[in-house]
Design a protein around this motif. Structure first.
Motif, PDB file in Angstrom:
ATOM      1  N   GLN A  32       0.833  -1.200   0.000  1.00 18.55           N
ATOM      2  CA  GLN A  32       0.000   0.000   0.000  1.00 18.55           C
ATOM      3  C   GLN A  32       0.871   1.254   0.000  1.00 18.55           C
ATOM      4  O   GLN A  32       0.559   2.241  -0.675  1.00 18.55           O
ATOM      5  CB  GLN A  32      -0.917   0.015   1.216  1.00 18.55           C
ATOM      6  CG  GLN A  32      -1.868   1.214   1.242  1.00 18.55           C
ATOM      7  CD  GLN A  32      -2.769   1.216   2.465  1.00 18.55           C
ATOM      8  OE1 GLN A  32      -2.547   0.466   3.409  1.00 18.55           O
ATOM      9  NE2 GLN A  32      -3.791   2.037   2.446  1.00 18.55           N
ATOM     10  N   THR A  89       0.909   4.777  -2.550  1.00 20.40           N
ATOM     11  CA  THR A  89       0.820   6.133  -2.009  1.00 20.40           C
ATOM     12  C   THR A  89       2.030   6.969  -2.406  1.00 20.40           C
ATOM     13  O   THR A  89       1.902   8.099  -2.870  1.00 20.40           O
ATOM     14  CB  THR A  89       0.704   6.069  -0.477  1.00 20.40           C
ATOM     15  OG1 THR A  89      -0.429   5.274  -0.111  1.00 20.40           O
ATOM     16  CG2 THR A  89       0.539   7.470   0.100  1.00 20.40           C
ATOM     17  N   GLN A 101      -4.542  10.336  -0.863  1.00 18.10           N
ATOM     18  CA  GLN A 101      -5.633   9.983   0.035  1.00 18.10           C
ATOM     19  C   GLN A 101      -6.569   8.964  -0.609  1.00 18.10           C
ATOM     20  O   GLN A 101      -7.068   8.051   0.060  1.00 18.10           O
ATOM     21  CB  GLN A 101      -6.420  11.240   0.430  1.00 18.10           C
ATOM     22  CG  GLN A 101      -5.673  12.191   1.350  1.00 18.10           C
ATOM     23  CD  GLN A 101      -4.663  13.042   0.625  1.00 18.10           C
ATOM     24  OE1 GLN A 101      -4.621  13.068  -0.609  1.00 18.10           O
ATOM     25  NE2 GLN A 101      -3.842  13.763   1.375  1.00 18.10           N
ATOM     26  N   GLN A 119      -4.907   5.581  -0.410  1.00 20.14           N
ATOM     27  CA  GLN A 119      -5.008   5.041   0.942  1.00 20.14           C
ATOM     28  C   GLN A 119      -6.407   4.512   1.220  1.00 20.14           C
ATOM     29  O   GLN A 119      -6.570   3.443   1.812  1.00 20.14           O
ATOM     30  CB  GLN A 119      -4.636   6.115   1.960  1.00 20.14           C
ATOM     31  CG  GLN A 119      -3.154   6.455   1.991  1.00 20.14           C
ATOM     32  CD  GLN A 119      -2.834   7.547   2.989  1.00 20.14           C
ATOM     33  OE1 GLN A 119      -3.689   8.374   3.334  1.00 20.14           O
ATOM     34  NE2 GLN A 119      -1.604   7.570   3.463  1.00 20.14           N
TER      35      GLN A 119
END
Length: 274
Positions: A96, A100, A189, A192
């Protein structure tokens, strides 16, 4: 140079003019650049350092007693169960972070600079994955150290290294998924949020934290086909003993399949992003 000479060159993709050896050289240079960036920004290592510590202590001391009893022991039995499972989880958390960070590089203009250079497009992505795999190995090492401190017993060193390698292979496959998200999503964002929606059901609907036998029937069916369950169970088999072959092949099949599908997609999206 005349326009007639320049026009054909402009229509040729940069990758088509670059040899495999040059691709490797470009990847190495970008790996060095990313490592130097981490040295200048040590805060970017906080997740790799703190996640394994926090998650290990949290699950061992909060859930270890109750879940350990269901395993036929106490907290000691749960430590042997949870540490290999957390190793499987590290790959997802690091993956992840790839998406990002990649998205942030786009928004700061770094990727526009890279795409203007005569380098292989895939080199940028391979370098990113290589550095994130280093971060993943650091996180896994910290996890094992903390695991030993809270009582994890390492009895099979070859199995331990095999489990680390298997987690690395699966984690690298997931990174292609999140690299794609990092390219197509508008901001970090969003990456995420999407990662959270994907990670939470996969992590908690698996055998990472608790045996699936105590779950409802429909959830047991989900955990049976969840690749994280196969990864966690194969890591346990390699590290503490138990069946390995079936879960091992399932994990490898998922890794190859995800990479074969998502790597070309990620590279194509990176090349064509405007």
């Amino acid at each position: 140079m005349s326009a007639a000479t320049a026009a054909p060159a402009a229509g040729v993709r940069p990758d088509a003019r670059i040899s495999p050896r040059a691709h490797l050289r470009h990847t190495g240079a970008l790996v060095r650049r990313n490592l130097l960036w981490i040295r200048q920004d040590p805060e970017s290592m906080f997740d790799a350092v703190l996640f394994p510590v926090v998650f290990t202590l949290l699950f061992v001391y909060v859930f270890g007693g109750s879940i350990g009893q269901s395993l036929g022991g106490g907290q000691e039995a749960y430590v042997q169960y949870i540490v290999p499972g957390l190793m499987a989880m590290m790959g997802m958390n690091m993956a992840q972070g790839v998406g990002t960070g990649f998205n942030q590089d786009f928004n700061t203009g770094v990727m526009d600079r890279f795409r203007s250079l005569p380098i292989g497009r895939g080199s940028v992505l391979f370098a990113k994955i290589s550095v994130e795999l280093v971060r993943m190995l650091i996180a896994t090492s910290i996890l094992l150290v903390v695991g030993v401190l809270v009582g994890f017993d390492i009895t099979n060193w070859p199995g331990l290294f095999a489990a680390v390698g298997l987690s690395t292979v699966f984690g690298s496959a997931l990174m292609w998924v999140f690299l794609t998200l990092g390219v197509v999503m508008k901001n970090a964002q969003s990456v995420q949020a999407m990662g959270f929606l994907v990670l939470m059901p996969l992590q908690f609907g698996s055998s990472i934290f608790a045996p699936p036998q105590s779950m409802p029937g429909w959830l047991q069916n989900f955990t049976e086909y969840n690749p994280l369950s196969a990864l966690a169970d194969s890591a346990r088999g390699l590290m503490v003993g138990g069946p390995v072959a079936h879960d091992l092949w399932i994990t490898l099949a998922w890794s190859v399949g995800i990479t074969a599908v998502m790597a070309p997609v990620a590279i194509h999206k990176f090349r064509t992003k405007t």
